[in-house]
Design a protein around this motif. Structure first.
Motif, PDB file in Angstrom:
ATOM      1  N   GLU A   1       0.820  -1.203   0.000  1.00 34.63           N
ATOM      2  CA  GLU A   1       0.000   0.000   0.000  1.00 34.63           C
ATOM      3  C   GLU A   1       0.859   1.259   0.000  1.00 34.63           C
ATOM      4  OE1 GLU A   1      -3.114   0.457  -0.286  1.00 34.63           O
ATOM      5  OE2 GLU A   1      -4.142  -1.405   0.221  1.00 34.63           O
ATOM      6  N   SER A   2       0.441   2.244  -0.793  1.00 37.48           N
ATOM      7  CA  SER A   2       1.065   3.555  -0.764  1.00 37.48           C
ATOM      8  C   SER A   2       0.066   4.558  -0.216  1.00 37.48           C
ATOM      9  CB  SER A   2       1.519   3.977  -2.165  1.00 37.48           C
ATOM     10  OG  SER A   2       2.551   3.122  -2.629  1.00 37.48           O
TER      11      SER A   2
ATOM     12  N   LYS B   1       7.354   9.583   6.120  1.00 36.38           N
ATOM     13  CA  LYS B   1       7.012  10.209   4.843  1.00 36.38           C
ATOM     14  C   LYS B   1       5.753   9.588   4.244  1.00 36.38           C
ATOM     15  CE  LYS B   1       8.103  13.096   1.481  1.00 36.38           C
ATOM     16  NZ  LYS B   1       8.155  14.546   1.680  1.00 36.38           N
ATOM     17  N   ASP B   2       5.650   8.271   4.312  1.00 39.86           N
ATOM     18  CA  ASP B   2       4.503   7.546   3.762  1.00 39.86           C
ATOM     19  C   ASP B   2       3.819   6.818   4.915  1.00 39.86           C
ATOM     20  OD1 ASP B   2       2.840   5.508   2.542  1.00 39.86           O
ATOM     21  OD2 ASP B   2       3.886   5.907   0.664  1.00 39.86           O
ATOM     22  N   THR B   3       2.663   7.334   5.340  1.00 41.97           N
ATOM     23  CA  THR B   3       1.983   6.769   6.511  1.00 41.97           C
ATOM     24  C   THR B   3       1.455   5.362   6.257  1.00 41.97           C
ATOM     25  OG1 THR B   3      -0.074   7.856   5.819  1.00 41.97           O
ATOM     26  CG2 THR B   3       1.330   9.040   7.366  1.00 41.97           C
ATOM     27  N   ALA B   4       1.083   5.063   5.016  1.00 41.48           N
ATOM     28  CA  ALA B   4       0.560   3.727   4.708  1.00 41.48           C
ATOM     29  C   ALA B   4       1.651   2.674   4.859  1.00 41.48           C
ATOM     30  CB  ALA B   4      -0.012   3.700   3.294  1.00 41.48           C
ATOM     31  N   LYS B   5       2.842   2.944   4.320  1.00 36.51           N
ATOM     32  CA  LYS B   5       3.942   1.986   4.454  1.00 36.51           C
ATOM     33  C   LYS B   5       4.371   1.842   5.909  1.00 36.51           C
ATOM     34  CE  LYS B   5       5.891   2.606  -0.180  1.00 36.51           C
ATOM     35  NZ  LYS B   5       7.085   3.010  -0.967  1.00 36.51           N
ATOM     36  N   ALA B   6       4.420   2.957   6.633  1.00 34.81           N
ATOM     37  CA  ALA B   6       4.827   2.889   8.039  1.00 34.81           C
ATOM     38  C   ALA B   6       3.851   2.077   8.865  1.00 34.81           C
ATOM     39  CB  ALA B   6       4.943   4.303   8.606  1.00 34.81           C
TER      40      ALA B   6
END
Length: 284
Positions: free
Chosen positions: A2-3, A123-128
């Protein structure tokens, strides 16, 4: 994988007014002896309550609905979203990781102590949220691995490896850039951006620190002596040439050798030289 995708929520103030109206209507219907409508309006109003969220500056809310990623709210303020979504708070502030001192071997096998300071942010909440189990723990472990790999890739200095163009001690800027790049590659999977990475501690391990210090001192003394000797030879050469040009005195080979010896003693000696007046000759 997911992005991140941003979602635009509904104004929380507007939905608050809707909630108040529903409550008022439910009470009105109750007083008018319409219990069914009152109950429906009351339940509808209270179902709206879980949808209210507050997003503070440099924060975000990651929304999931029945196991599916819906989007991320980054707009600060008072909002309303689908009340059935799960809302996870995620900080967008910069974090400062002061790494612990690690004992590793450099490129040529010398044990050293090394530590780094790393500034990072999500930077990318979905990846985190979805790519790793715990993004903070992931950053800590990957940062330690990157520092260890960096220490293994370069010598501490070029005392033993004179061909080394980059060393941990002298190439601070270049080493920091390499560390930052490696951390960026490692942490991009978790949606982490590395803002800065610097070596904060670098030293030989205690068991060899004294020996390496003596070696550095010896190398410094040798380098200084070499420079002094080169300068002294240059001065002696210049003195002999000037004496010859001016025809001040004619020196045979033995007198030249004596003069060179005396000048080298004066120029290379560590202590002040006491002059001695020679009243005779070299042959008597």
């Amino acid at each position: 994988m997911e992005s991140e995708k941003s979602t635009k929520p509904i104004s929380g103030y507007f939905m608050l007014m809707v909630f108040i109206i529903l409550v008022i209507l439910a009470i009105t219907m109750g007083t008018m002896q319409v219990p069914a409508a009152s109950v429906v309006l009351g339940i509808t109003g209270f179902l709206l309550l879980p949808g209210f969220i507050v997003v503070n500056p440099n924060e975000s809310k990651v929304l999931t609905l029945f196991g599916s990623y819906v989007g991320t709210v980054k707009v600060t303020g008072f909002h309303w979203v689908n009340p059935f979504t799960v809302k996870k708070r995620l900080s967008l502030r910069a974090f400062n990781l002061n790494g612990q001192q690690l004992k590793v071997n450099d490129k040529i096998g010398n044990p050293i102590e090394i530590a780094a300071v790393i500034v990072w942010q999500v930077k990318d909440t979905a990846k985190a949220t979805f790519a790793v189990e715990n993004y903070i723990q992931y950053v800590n472990i990957q940062s330690e691995a990157a520092v260890r790999h960096l220490a293994n890739s370069f010598p501490y200095d070029n005392l033993e490896d004179e061909t080394a163009t980059v060393t941990l001690r002298d190439g601070a800027e270049q080493v920091s850039l390499m560390l930052e790049q490696e951390l960026t590659d490692r942490l991009s999977r978790a949606g982490i951006e590395v803002l800065e990475a610097r070596i904060s501690h670098l030293a030989y391990a205690p068991e060899i620190a004294n020996a390496m210090l003596q070696r550095q001192q010896a190398s410094a003394i040798i380098a200084a002596r070499k420079l002094i000797v080169e300068g002294a030879v240059s001065i002696v050469e210049m003195a002999l040439d000037r004496l010859s040009e001016k025809n001040i005195v004619e020196l045979d080979e033995e007198r030249k050798a004596s003069m060179v010896s005396n000048l080298l003693v004066v120029l290379c000696g560590e202590r002040a030289v006491s002059p001695v007046i020679n009243t005779g000759t070299l042959y008597n």
